[in-house]
Design a protein around this motif. Sequence first.
Motif, PDB file in Angstrom:
ATOM      1  N   VAL A  20       0.841  -1.204   0.000  1.00  0.00           N
ATOM      2  CA  VAL A  20       0.000   0.000   0.000  1.00  0.00           C
ATOM      3  C   VAL A  20       0.874   1.250   0.000  1.00  0.00           C
ATOM      4  CG1 VAL A  20      -1.657   1.324   1.380  1.00  0.00           C
ATOM      5  CG2 VAL A  20      -2.000  -1.123   1.043  1.00  0.00           C
ATOM      6  N   GLY A  21       1.912   1.268   0.793  1.00  0.00           N
ATOM      7  CA  GLY A  21       2.819   2.419   0.812  1.00  0.00           C
ATOM      8  C   GLY A  21       3.502   2.628  -0.525  1.00  0.00           C
ATOM      9  N   LEU A  22       3.924   1.546  -1.167  1.00  0.00           N
ATOM     10  CA  LEU A  22       4.576   1.649  -2.472  1.00  0.00           C
ATOM     11  C   LEU A  22       3.605   2.182  -3.526  1.00  0.00           C
ATOM     12  CD1 LEU A  22       7.178   1.099  -4.045  1.00  0.00           C
ATOM     13  CD2 LEU A  22       6.312  -1.201  -4.484  1.00  0.00           C
ATOM     14  N   ILE A  23       2.373   1.705  -3.508  1.00  0.00           N
ATOM     15  CA  ILE A  23       1.358   2.200  -4.450  1.00  0.00           C
ATOM     16  C   ILE A  23       1.096   3.679  -4.219  1.00  0.00           C
ATOM     17  CG2 ILE A  23      -1.093   2.030  -5.068  1.00  0.00           C
ATOM     18  CD1 ILE A  23      -0.822  -1.013  -4.621  1.00  0.00           C
ATOM     19  N   MET A  24       1.032   4.105  -2.964  1.00  0.00           N
ATOM     20  CA  MET A  24       0.810   5.520  -2.675  1.00  0.00           C
ATOM     21  C   MET A  24       1.969   6.379  -3.185  1.00  0.00           C
ATOM     22  SD  MET A  24      -0.951   5.410   1.101  1.00  0.00           S
ATOM     23  CE  MET A  24      -0.807   7.158   1.304  1.00  0.00           C
ATOM     24  N   VAL A  25       3.196   5.923  -3.024  1.00  0.00           N
ATOM     25  CA  VAL A  25       4.363   6.678  -3.507  1.00  0.00           C
ATOM     26  C   VAL A  25       4.329   6.772  -5.026  1.00  0.00           C
ATOM     27  CG1 VAL A  25       6.893   6.581  -3.733  1.00  0.00           C
ATOM     28  CG2 VAL A  25       5.809   6.214  -1.513  1.00  0.00           C
ATOM     29  N   ILE A  26       3.987   5.684  -5.715  1.00  0.00           N
ATOM     30  CA  ILE A  26       3.920   5.696  -7.178  1.00  0.00           C
ATOM     31  C   ILE A  26       2.833   6.655  -7.657  1.00  0.00           C
ATOM     32  CG2 ILE A  26       3.323   4.280  -9.192  1.00  0.00           C
ATOM     33  CD1 ILE A  26       4.773   1.953  -7.802  1.00  0.00           C
ATOM     34  N   VAL A  27       1.656   6.612  -7.013  1.00  0.00           N
ATOM     35  CA  VAL A  27       0.564   7.496  -7.412  1.00  0.00           C
ATOM     36  C   VAL A  27       0.944   8.959  -7.190  1.00  0.00           C
ATOM     37  CG1 VAL A  27      -1.803   8.200  -6.825  1.00  0.00           C
ATOM     38  CG2 VAL A  27      -1.263   5.775  -7.116  1.00  0.00           C
ATOM     39  N   LYS A  28       1.530   9.282  -6.072  1.00  0.00           N
ATOM     40  CA  LYS A  28       1.938  10.669  -5.804  1.00  0.00           C
ATOM     41  C   LYS A  28       3.002  11.130  -6.788  1.00  0.00           C
ATOM     42  CE  LYS A  28       0.767  10.974  -0.951  1.00  0.00           C
ATOM     43  NZ  LYS A  28       1.231  11.262   0.406  1.00  0.00           N
ATOM     44  N   THR A  29       3.944  10.264  -7.137  1.00  0.00           N
ATOM     45  CA  THR A  29       4.990  10.622  -8.097  1.00  0.00           C
ATOM     46  C   THR A  29       4.387  10.869  -9.474  1.00  0.00           C
ATOM     47  OG1 THR A  29       6.557   9.260  -6.857  1.00  0.00           O
ATOM     48  CG2 THR A  29       7.194   9.880  -9.104  1.00  0.00           C
ATOM     49  N   LEU A  30       3.451  10.008  -9.892  1.00  0.00           N
ATOM     50  CA  LEU A  30       2.801  10.202 -11.190  1.00  0.00           C
ATOM     51  C   LEU A  30       1.985  11.495 -11.209  1.00  0.00           C
ATOM     52  CD1 LEU A  30       1.640   6.584 -12.135  1.00  0.00           C
ATOM     53  CD2 LEU A  30       3.418   7.949 -13.231  1.00  0.00           C
ATOM     54  N   ARG A  79       1.353  16.823 -13.235  1.00  0.00           N
ATOM     55  CA  ARG A  79       1.146  18.239 -12.890  1.00  0.00           C
ATOM     56  C   ARG A  79       2.292  19.096 -13.457  1.00  0.00           C
ATOM     57  NH1 ARG A  79      -0.020  18.776  -6.807  1.00  0.00           N
ATOM     58  NH2 ARG A  79      -1.822  17.543  -7.353  1.00  0.00           N
ATOM     59  N   ALA A  80       3.509  18.564 -13.447  1.00  0.00           N
ATOM     60  CA  ALA A  80       4.652  19.317 -13.981  1.00  0.00           C
ATOM     61  C   ALA A  80       4.551  19.440 -15.504  1.00  0.00           C
ATOM     62  CB  ALA A  80       5.948  18.622 -13.610  1.00  0.00           C
ATOM     63  N   ILE A  81       4.064  18.404 -16.178  1.00  0.00           N
ATOM     64  CA  ILE A  81       3.930  18.451 -17.629  1.00  0.00           C
ATOM     65  C   ILE A  81       2.800  19.390 -18.050  1.00  0.00           C
ATOM     66  CG2 ILE A  81       3.277  17.086 -19.671  1.00  0.00           C
ATOM     67  CD1 ILE A  81       4.752  14.744 -18.462  1.00  0.00           C
ATOM     68  N   MET A  82       1.663  19.289 -17.356  1.00  0.00           N
ATOM     69  CA  MET A  82       0.481  20.087 -17.732  1.00  0.00           C
ATOM     70  C   MET A  82       0.630  21.575 -17.367  1.00  0.00           C
ATOM     71  SD  MET A  82      -1.482  18.195 -19.271  1.00  0.00           S
ATOM     72  CE  MET A  82      -2.616  16.874 -19.372  1.00  0.00           C
TER      73      MET A  82
END
Length: 92
Positions: free
Chosen positions: A73-83, A88-91
Amino acid sequence: MSDSSQAIEVEIVEIDGAAPIQKFENDGRASRPLPWKNRPVDFLGKLDRRWWPLWIFLGIILLALLLTVGLAVGLIMVIVKTLRRFIRAIMG
């Protein structure tokens, strides 16, 4: 009572060096449960010692499963936040 049926009343004082268990009249007080504050906390002492290895083994398995799920769950949360940050940086 007839002659063929007689009642014999005896009192057992001792059997093999141990006194018999005495049965007392129930006055209602003994059947009520004690309040939780007065009960001795001896849950672990009631478990049979033969089962301790099984409980320890099952506890280790449960702990490993909980840690694995928490890590996933922690790894999925880190991946989602990074994406989200990357998008957000691209848009904009």
